[in-house]
Design a protein around this motif. Structure first.
Motif, short mmCIF file in Angstrom:
data_model
loop_
_atom_site.label_atom_id
_atom_site.label_comp_id
_atom_site.label_asym_id
_atom_site.label_seq_id
_atom_site.Cartn_x
_atom_site.Cartn_y
_atom_site.Cartn_z
N ARG A 157 0.85 -1.16 0.04
CA ARG A 157 -0.09 -0.09 0.12
C ARG A 157 0.84 1.21 -0.23
NH1 ARG A 157 -3.23 3.07 4.17
NH2 ARG A 157 -2.01 1.72 5.68
N HIS A 158 1.81 1.18 0.89
CA HIS A 158 2.93 2.46 0.88
C HIS A 158 3.55 2.72 -0.30
CE1 HIS A 158 2.73 1.86 5.57
NE2 HIS A 158 1.62 2.56 5.02
N VAL A 159 4.11 1.25 -1.13
CA VAL A 159 4.84 1.42 -2.17
C VAL A 159 4.06 2.29 -3.31
CG1 VAL A 159 6.02 0.44 -4.21
CG2 VAL A 159 6.28 -0.28 -1.83
N ARG A 160 2.63 1.63 -3.25
CA ARG A 160 1.64 2.07 -4.60
C ARG A 160 1.46 3.62 -4.30
NH1 ARG A 160 -3.47 -2.33 -5.02
NH2 ARG A 160 -2.15 -3.78 -6.18
N ALA A 161 1.18 4.04 -2.91
CA ALA A 161 0.97 5.39 -2.81
C ALA A 161 2.35 6.33 -3.32
CB ALA A 161 0.75 5.68 -1.37
N PHE A 162 3.08 5.74 -2.81
CA PHE A 162 4.44 6.62 -3.19
C PHE A 162 4.64 6.79 -4.87
CE2 PHE A 162 8.87 6.69 -4.68
CZ PHE A 162 9.27 7.87 -4.15
#
Length: 350
Positions: free
Chosen positions: A155-160
């Motif tokens: 989720r964090h990588v996608r958001a970044f």
């Protein structure tokens, strides 16, 4: 090193990285909708890297015009990519292609007709205001749906990935608007190229470490491994409490159900509920978790002879779906048949 040479080197490095990313994505995700959009985004970004010119007002050559239009229309691809990345039920449709074609066509006509007629500054401002509009849509989509992903690292990588692309796109658009008509600036182009390369390089590094398949491709629930172990006793109690909310109170019927709302009802932190649904119940997406309960209720209603005359849309809305289209797609993905076919098969077998 002269600014022109540095600018060229930065652009070349970014284009090379984007080419590697496109090949890698094609190999790993060429058959996935989100993978193809990611490839299109990479190719459009390469076209942008080859053609952007901060402050330039000269009409582009005939050879460059299609590349400039491709780079401009890439903002539409970013918007569609974001929708596919965070919404497992998203389906590309003809209107999406027409929107891309309209932006591409507008940019191409601007380069070939309006800019040579002396309206270069107006063209630059219009194209970049259009880009800012699509960036706003992308940001709204990210805010609305990114929290549905239950796998914290992914989720964090996608958001970044999305936010970094939007941040660069916003800065580039504002620079283009602010500098339009002032003459090409070698320093501004070097700074812009450096920012672009930094974003592309960081995204490439993150995908190398995490894996493009893990970030972009949905995986079956049974492939999930809990990230953090929860004590069995506490886990059982939380699962039972959550299932009571779903089965007895049917909270999935409510409009705009969020994971934060459920966490509040259970008096636990949101991150802990994410790990519970992901690790113990096997779901990687919160909307899939909700839709599973909604579809189970709809299946029971469709198989009930007493509700044989109830319209399918009424059953869908009662179960918590907001419209018929998403219900039909989710139902067929789950059962392999449409709701109408499912009702006919079940009632004929009764």
């Amino acid at each position: 090193m002269p600014l022109e040479s540095l600018d060229l080197a930065l652009r070349a490095a970014a284009i090379a990285l984007l080419a590697v990313l496109a090949v890698s994505l094609w190999r790993d995700l060429g058959r996935q909708r989100v993978g193809r959009l990611a490839i299109a985004l990479a190719l459009g970004s390469a076209a942008h890297a080859a053609t952007f010119n901060i402050g330039g007002t000269a009409a582009p050559s005939l050879a460059l015009a299609p590349l400039i239009a491709l780079g401009t229309a890439d903002i539409v691809v970013l918007w569609l990519f974001c929708r596919a990345l965070f919404d497992d039920g998203f389906v590309l449709r003809l209107p999406h292609g027409l929107i891309w074609l309209a932006v591409f066509g507008f940019s191409l006509i601007s380069c070939l007709v309006l800019a040579p007629a002396g309206h270069a500054r107006l063209v630059i401002v219009a194209n970049n205001l259009l880009a800012l509009g699509f960036l706003g849509l992308t940001l709204a989509q990210t805010i609305r749906s990114w929290s549905a992903d239950l796998v914290e690292g992914r989720r964090h990588v996608r958001a970044f990935v999305v936010i970094a692309a939007m941040a660069y796109g916003g800065v580039n658009a504002l620079l283009q608007i602010a500098s339009s008509g002032s003459g090409a600036s070698g320093l501004a182009n070097v700074i812009n190229a450096a920012m672009f390369l930094a974003v592309v390089g960081t995204v490439a590094l993150m995908l190398l470490r995490v894996g493009a398949v893990d970030v972009f491709a949905p995986e079956p629930p049974q492939a999930v491994v809990p990230e953090v172990a929860i004590p069995p006793a506490a886990d059982r109690k939380l699962v039972e409490a959550l299932m009571r909310l779903m089965a007895d109170e049917r909270v999935y019927r409510q409009e705009n159900v969020t994971i934060g709302m459920l966490a509040s009802r259970l008096s636990i932190p949101e991150y802990r509920l994410r790990r519970l649904i992901n690790g113990e119940l096997g779901y990687r997406n919160f909307n899939t978790f909700l839709n599973n309960h909604r579809i189970e209720e709809a299946k029971a209603a469709l198989a009930d002879p007493a509700q044989a005359e109830v319209p399918v849309i009424t059953i869908a809305m009662d179960a918590g779906f907001q419209s018929l289209g998403p219900f039909n797609r989710a139902f067929k993905a789950e059962t392999g048949v449409t709701p109408t076919e499912y009702r006919r098969l079940r009632l004929s077998a009764a």
